[in-house]
Design an enzyme around this catalytic site. Structure first.
Site, PDB file in Angstrom:
ATOM      1  CB  ALA A  13      19.247  55.163  34.407  1.00 28.72           C
ATOM      2  CB  VAL A  16      22.888  50.984  42.128  1.00 26.98           C
ATOM      3  CG1 VAL A  16      24.269  51.484  42.501  1.00 26.98           C
ATOM      4  CG2 VAL A  16      22.476  49.824  43.029  1.00 26.98           C
ATOM      5  CB  ALA A 230      28.797  44.126  53.776  1.00 24.45           C
ATOM      6  CB  ALA A 232      27.137  37.045  53.245  1.00 27.63           C
ATOM      7  CB  CYS A 283      21.811  42.945  47.349  1.00 25.99           C
ATOM      8  SG  CYS A 283      22.248  44.282  46.265  1.00 25.99           S
ATOM      9  CE  LYS A 346      14.369  48.664  52.933  1.00 20.84           C
ATOM     10  NZ  LYS A 346      15.781  49.049  52.957  1.00 20.84           N
ATOM     11  NE  ARG A 449       7.849  42.695  56.202  1.00 16.31           N
ATOM     12  CZ  ARG A 449       9.039  42.742  55.615  1.00 16.31           C
ATOM     13  NH1 ARG A 449      10.118  43.023  56.290  1.00 16.31           N
ATOM     14  NH2 ARG A 449       9.148  42.501  54.336  1.00 16.31           N
TER      15      ARG A 449
HETATM   16  C1  UDX Z   1      20.799  45.635  51.195  1.00 13.15           C
HETATM   17  C2  UDX Z   1      21.923  46.136  52.117  1.00 13.15           C
HETATM   18  O1  UDX Z   1      21.353  46.568  53.357  1.00 13.15           O
HETATM   19  C3  UDX Z   1      22.682  47.268  51.443  1.00 13.15           C
HETATM   20  O2  UDX Z   1      23.777  47.671  52.244  1.00 13.15           O
HETATM   21  C4  UDX Z   1      23.181  46.804  50.090  1.00 13.15           C
HETATM   22  O3  UDX Z   1      23.817  47.882  49.403  1.00 13.15           O
HETATM   23  C5  UDX Z   1      22.047  46.267  49.235  1.00 13.15           C
HETATM   24  O4  UDX Z   1      21.336  45.236  49.947  1.00 13.15           O
HETATM   25  P1  UDX Z   1      18.367  46.502  50.577  1.00 13.15           P
HETATM   26  O5  UDX Z   1      18.208  45.178  49.902  1.00 13.15           O
HETATM   27  O6  UDX Z   1      18.001  47.726  49.829  1.00 13.15           O
HETATM   28  O7  UDX Z   1      19.884  46.699  51.043  1.00 13.15           O
HETATM   29  O8  UDX Z   1      17.470  46.520  51.914  1.00 13.15           O
HETATM   30  P2  UDX Z   1      17.669  46.021  53.429  1.00 13.15           P
HETATM   31  O9  UDX Z   1      17.209  47.090  54.323  1.00 13.15           O
HETATM   32  O10 UDX Z   1      19.000  45.462  53.675  1.00 13.15           O
HETATM   33  O11 UDX Z   1      16.578  44.859  53.523  1.00 13.15           O
HETATM   34  C6  UDX Z   1      16.713  43.648  52.805  1.00 13.15           C
HETATM   35  C7  UDX Z   1      15.607  42.703  53.203  1.00 13.15           C
HETATM   36  O12 UDX Z   1      15.776  42.261  54.547  1.00 13.15           O
HETATM   37  C8  UDX Z   1      14.197  43.302  53.139  1.00 13.15           C
HETATM   38  O13 UDX Z   1      13.309  42.366  52.591  1.00 13.15           O
HETATM   39  C9  UDX Z   1      13.856  43.593  54.582  1.00 13.15           C
HETATM   40  O14 UDX Z   1      12.464  43.570  54.849  1.00 13.15           O
HETATM   41  C10 UDX Z   1      14.570  42.440  55.281  1.00 13.15           C
HETATM   42  N1  UDX Z   1      14.884  42.743  56.675  1.00 13.15           N
HETATM   43  C11 UDX Z   1      15.727  43.762  57.000  1.00 13.15           C
HETATM   44  C12 UDX Z   1      14.332  41.948  57.679  1.00 13.15           C
HETATM   45  O15 UDX Z   1      13.587  41.012  57.394  1.00 13.15           O
HETATM   46  N2  UDX Z   1      14.649  42.228  58.981  1.00 13.15           N
HETATM   47  C13 UDX Z   1      15.481  43.232  59.341  1.00 13.15           C
HETATM   48  O16 UDX Z   1      15.705  43.409  60.556  1.00 13.15           O
HETATM   49  C14 UDX Z   1      16.035  44.034  58.319  1.00 13.15           C
HETATM   50  P1  ADP Z   2      20.415  48.011  40.179  1.00 14.52           P
HETATM   51  O1  ADP Z   2      19.463  47.699  41.300  1.00 14.52           O
HETATM   52  O2  ADP Z   2      21.728  47.277  40.313  1.00 14.52           O
HETATM   53  O3  ADP Z   2      20.587  49.471  39.934  1.00 14.52           O
HETATM   54  P2  ADP Z   2      18.570  47.869  37.928  1.00 14.52           P
HETATM   55  O4  ADP Z   2      18.052  46.669  37.203  1.00 14.52           O
HETATM   56  O5  ADP Z   2      17.623  48.725  38.700  1.00 14.52           O
HETATM   57  O6  ADP Z   2      19.767  47.359  38.850  1.00 14.52           O
HETATM   58  O7  ADP Z   2      19.295  48.840  36.881  1.00 14.52           O
HETATM   59  C1  ADP Z   2      20.266  48.449  35.963  1.00 14.52           C
HETATM   60  C2  ADP Z   2      20.066  49.258  34.663  1.00 14.52           C
HETATM   61  O8  ADP Z   2      21.175  48.988  33.795  1.00 14.52           O
HETATM   62  C3  ADP Z   2      18.805  48.903  33.867  1.00 14.52           C
HETATM   63  O9  ADP Z   2      18.006  50.061  33.704  1.00 14.52           O
HETATM   64  C4  ADP Z   2      19.336  48.396  32.509  1.00 14.52           C
HETATM   65  O10 ADP Z   2      18.532  48.767  31.415  1.00 14.52           O
HETATM   66  C5  ADP Z   2      20.697  49.072  32.445  1.00 14.52           C
HETATM   67  N1  ADP Z   2      21.663  48.403  31.541  1.00 14.52           N
HETATM   68  C6  ADP Z   2      21.999  47.095  31.500  1.00 14.52           C
HETATM   69  N2  ADP Z   2      22.946  46.871  30.576  1.00 14.52           N
HETATM   70  C7  ADP Z   2      23.245  48.081  30.000  1.00 14.52           C
HETATM   71  C8  ADP Z   2      24.158  48.512  28.979  1.00 14.52           C
HETATM   72  N3  ADP Z   2      25.005  47.673  28.372  1.00 14.52           N
HETATM   73  N4  ADP Z   2      24.169  49.825  28.668  1.00 14.52           N
HETATM   74  C9  ADP Z   2      23.344  50.701  29.290  1.00 14.52           C
HETATM   75  N5  ADP Z   2      22.470  50.352  30.259  1.00 14.52           N
HETATM   76  C10 ADP Z   2      22.409  49.061  30.615  1.00 14.52           C
END
Ligand code: UDX
Ligand code: ADP
Length: 481
Positions: A13, A16, A230, A232, A283, A346, A449
């Protein structure tokens, strides 16, 4: 097999699992969705009456939760029970980079995915579609499938009579801060798998709100790899523009103008060209490290070195900004009060994972700075966990410390410098006439920024350094002839 899904269980939970399931519930009222997690506090927070206490902050998430929670969206710690009732199980658990052992610092730690797969293999009943949602290294689906199949071989026949698993990859491309919008109107939905009926079952769910043309189906490995690539490519753009921000400062150009000029070319495009103190989030770094690891594993050392450079530039950018700040403040921040604006990686999220602020703040504390940190959404507890230093405790045997601030004004009182690290809207319209008067002179603004009203700050007598800005407001270092 039956392709009409009535009951979904999502393991994990987090950032994602929570928003993704909330949107599926909002768009598919006939499907009962149970989001389960081992973390009781997290589940309690998802169930809190007061929607401002949800465990993650995302614009409009509270409204979606309000609409569906208790109807077809439920948050629970009853993992076994909900697995056993599900037709489809999403695995959305955390997959951080390994900190020890083989592949430490590069490969993903898949122990939570493995644990989830084992639970599914044990408690699921009948035909179950298992969907990988978390960002995972290529071939993880194979591991999940092996765990599921082994359980079929090991349990006695009467129990496995009806058990059957189908593994799909359905990577999530949502970006934090715009998660709900991204989930409601995705650029594309990617589904990888082998069993066409299982793929169809998942496609049918998305068809409730996503155009058919936007749903791409592939084999498992292409789907897994596409997610990694994507991320990367996106990170590569940021490191590219960040490397140019340094060149702009050195030559007197302005990185914002360069971004606009190159982004006007359709082939380049104008997204993701904002120079910054370095990309953060759960990520980008993890996925590139993974890519580097996989390339090395397959003997593609040149490819691996190429991608490693994206991370190297990201680290260099943070270090370079730190050096600029210390140099401009007469070579030392020791005993000086510094206002830090923004700690999240961000804007529009309370997530701090891999935030550039963590590194920059830690280094400023080591240099002896007294930081007053203000972020509209990040809690005091989270900052303490990230910096690994208690509030108001002098650290590293020196003068450095940090204090939580409740507002921009609170952070700036008596400060020698304001350092903007996250692009929150609130920082775009700061009243510099008010802030500059409560600061100590000479008062500096370091805008990593480039979002603040810099002419106004300058007009109020502040000294200014803006990332990637070599011209106009800043002093120009001409290249020696
Ligand atoms: C990223 C991908 O965009 C998303 O598709 C994937 O599912 C998860 O990883 P996220 O990490 O949530 O998403 O945010 P994103 O908007 O991509 O920003 C990532 C980092 O890059 C942040 O620290 C942001 O400030 C920075 N960033 C982004 C920049 O420095 N410049 C930019 O122009 C855009
Ligand atoms: P993401 O950004 O990928 O969603 P998070 O760290 O925010 O990652 O969330 C992952 C969640 O998965 C955490 O809340 C963690 O407690 C839960 N989790 C990890 N392993 C298990 C498991 N075996 N069963 C149930 N929940 C789990």
């Amino acid at each position: 097999m039956k392709i009409e899904i009535k009951n979904i269980c999502c393991i994990g939970a987090g950032y994602v699992g929570g928003p993704t399931m909330a949107v599926i519930a909002d768009r598919c009222h006939d499907i009962q969705i149970n989001v389960v997690d081992v973390n009781e506090n997290r589940i309690q927070a998802w169930n809190s009456e007061n929607l401002s206490h949800l465990p993650i902050y995302e614009p409009n998430l509270d409204q979606v939760i309000k609409r569906r929670r208790g109807r077809n969206l439920h948050f629970s710690t009853e993992i076994k029970y909900h697995i056993s009732n599900a037709d489809m199980i999403f695995i959305s658990v955390n997959t951080p980079t390994k900190t020890k052992g083989i592949g430490a610092g590069k490969a993903s730690d898949l122990k939570w995915v493995e644990a989830s797969a084992r639970q599914v293999s044990k408690y699921a009943k009948g035909e179950t579609i298992v969907v990988e949602k978390s960002t995972l290294p290529v071939k993880t689906a194979l591991m999940i499938r092996q765990i599921l199949e082994t359980s079929l071989e090991k349990t006695n026949d009467s129990q496995t009579d009806n058990k059957q698993f189908y593994v799909l990859s359905n990577p999530e491309f949502l970006s934090e801060g715009t998660a709900i919008q991204d989930l409601e109107c995705p650029d594309r939905v990617l589904i990888g798998g082998e069993n066409q009926e299982a793929i169809k079952a998942l496609v049918n769910i998305y068809l409730n709100w996503v155009d058919k043309e936007k749903i791409l189906t592939t084999d498992l490995w292409s789907s897994e790899l596409s997610k990694l690539i994507a991320n990367a490519f996106l990170a590569q753009r940021i490191s590219s523009i960040n490397s140019i921000s340094a060149l702009c400062e050195a030559t007197g150009a302005d990185v914002k103008e360069v971004s606009t000029a190159i982004g006007a070319d359709k082939r380049i495009g104008n997204y993701f060209l904002n120079a910054s103190p370095g990309f953060g989030g759960s990520c980008f770094k993890k996925d590139i490290l993974n890519l580097v690891y996989i390339c090395n594993y397959y003997g593609l050392h040149e490819v691996s070195e190429y991608w490693q450079k994206i991370i190297d530039i990201n680290n260099w950018q943070k270090q370079r900004i730190l050096r600029v700040i210390v140099e401009k403040l007469f070579g030392s921040v020791s005993g000086k009060k510094l206002a830090i604006l923004g700690f999240a990686f961000k804007a529009n999220t309370n997530d701090t994972r891999e935030s550039a602020a963590i590194h920059i703040c830690n280094e400023l504390i080591i240099e002896g700075g007294n930081l007053y940190i203000y972020d509209p959404r990040v809690t005091r507890k989270q900052i303490e966990e990230d910096l690994e230093i208690s509030e108001n405790e002098y650290s590293y045997g020196g003068e450095g410390s940090w204090t939580f601030a409740d507002s921009i004004l609170d952070a700036s009182r008596g400060a020698d410098a304001v350092i903007v690290l996250t692009e929150w809207d609130e920082f775009k319209n700061i009243e510099w006439s008010e802030i500059s008067t409560v600061m100590r002179s000479p008062s500096w603004l370091f805008d990593t920024r480039s979002i603040t009203d810099q002419s106004e700050a300058k007009r109020c007598g502040m000294k200014l350094w803006s990332l990637g800005c070599g011209s106009k407001l800043q002093s120009i270092n001409l290249m020696p002839s």
